[in-house]
Design an enzyme around this catalytic site. Structure first.
Site, short mmCIF file in Angstrom:
data_model
loop_
_atom_site.label_atom_id
_atom_site.label_comp_id
_atom_site.label_asym_id
_atom_site.label_seq_id
_atom_site.Cartn_x
_atom_site.Cartn_y
_atom_site.Cartn_z
N SER A 30 0.84 -1.21 0.00
CA SER A 30 0.00 0.00 0.00
C SER A 30 0.88 1.26 0.00
CB SER A 30 -0.97 -0.05 1.19
OG SER A 30 -1.99 0.92 1.03
N HIS A 52 -7.85 -5.63 0.65
CA HIS A 52 -6.68 -4.75 0.68
C HIS A 52 -5.57 -5.28 1.61
CE1 HIS A 52 -4.42 -1.15 -0.10
NE2 HIS A 52 -4.45 -0.74 1.15
N ASP A 85 -9.53 -5.86 -3.92
CA ASP A 85 -9.17 -4.70 -3.11
C ASP A 85 -10.19 -3.57 -3.32
OD1 ASP A 85 -7.93 -2.45 -1.96
OD2 ASP A 85 -5.93 -3.23 -2.42
#
Ligand SMILES: *[C@@H]1O[C@H](CO)[C@@H](O)[C@H](O)[C@H]1NC(C)=O
Length: 286
Positions: free
Chosen positions: A110, A266, A238
């Site tokens: 991320s 995610h 996600d």
């Protein structure tokens, strides 16, 4: 007669126990021992890699999960991190401390994709491969500020996420933290509820750096960043970094290898830990 039977049983038992002890005393060292360095995402910390750490450790490879500044158990507070360089410092210091002949497998998840990009630019010779796990992956066409703006603008004001405006409401927000409801709906929807519960107790605020700050801090060159072997792992379900946006970053800045985890939210390290671990090993061994 009875006594010798007893002695035989005893010897067999001792032999068995010593076998058990040998298998329990830890994994054998693999022939070429690799070093995985794991970098967390926004508001998360080294703790979010606990499953991946355990899997890597079991193979006998080395693993380091770092807390960036103000994350996990890092002692800094969010207001002490006004610059991205402050936030990245623990990773930069770690990279600088590696022996000159050691190359690590650098994994960014991320927002951690920004941190590893900076490390690739500064320490390209110390990285065997950089792996972006449903991460922000800046490049020459889609730069870091554009990617951050695109991926954050729709997400931050939703549900119970919290922003502070310490420079007044007319100015951009100063800090950001995920709320429990947002974590449940957007980050952890396919993950075990225990992992969501853990996250609600451990997330910490991040400093909300401006797009200017991001543009200034993340400047990538072909010579450095571009020289590092790069892989991307797509999380197919996600809800924050949508599959289409992950594909766009891949298309505009093609990595050497692309893999995909089906059914992952995610948090692939929580929802699909085994698949993520298998892919990390496969990429590292290529
Ligand atoms: C950031 O994103 C918003 C919404 O997509 C857009 O209107 C704006 O122009 C973008 N700003 C920059 C500096 O890219």
């Amino acid at each position: 007669m009875e006594k010798s039977k007893f002695l035989t049983s005893l010897v067999v038992l001792i032999l068995l126990l010593s076998c058990v002890n040998a298998t329990m005393s830890g994994p054998k060292r693999p022939k070429t021992r690799k070093h995985f360095v794991l970098v967390h995402g926004a508001c998360h910390g080294a703790w979010s890699w606990y499953k991946t750490m355990a899997s890597i450790k079991t193979t006998g490879h080395k693993v380091t999960a770092l807390d960036l500044a103000g994350a996990g158990v890092n002692p800094r507070q969010v207001f002490q991190i006004p610059h991205l360089s402050d936030y990245f410092r623990p990773l930069m210091e770690f990279m600088a401390s590696l022996p000159a002949d050691e190359k690590v497998i650098l994994v960014g998840y991320s927002l951690g994709g920004f941190a590893i990009s900076k490390a690739m630019e500064s320490f390209p010779e110390k990285i065997l491969v950089a792996i972006f796990v449903t991460a922000l992956m800046p490049g020459p066409i889609l730069d870091a500020a554009t990617i951050f703006n695109e991926s954050s603008s729709g997400a931050i004001f939703k549900l119970d996420n919290r922003l502070t405006f310490d420079n007044g409401l007319a100015n951009p927000p100063t800090t950001f933290i995920f709320g429990p409801k947002y974590l449940a709906s957007y980050l952890y929807p396919l993950s075990p509820i225990q992992d969501w519960a853990l996250a609600t107790t451990l997330v910490r605020p991040i400093y909300f750096h401006s797009l200017d700050e991001i543009s200034k801090e993340i400047v990538l060159s072909n010579k450095n960043y571009g020289s590092v072997r790069r892989a991307y792992i797509v999380a197919a379900e996600d809800k924050i970094l949508k599959k289409e946006f992950q594909q766009l970053m891949i298309e505009k800045n093609p990595p050497d290898q692309v893999e995909k985890i089906l059914g992952s939210d995610h948090m692939p390290m929580m929802s699909k830990p085994r698949q993520l671990f298998t892919l990390l090993m496969r990429i590292a061994n290529k």
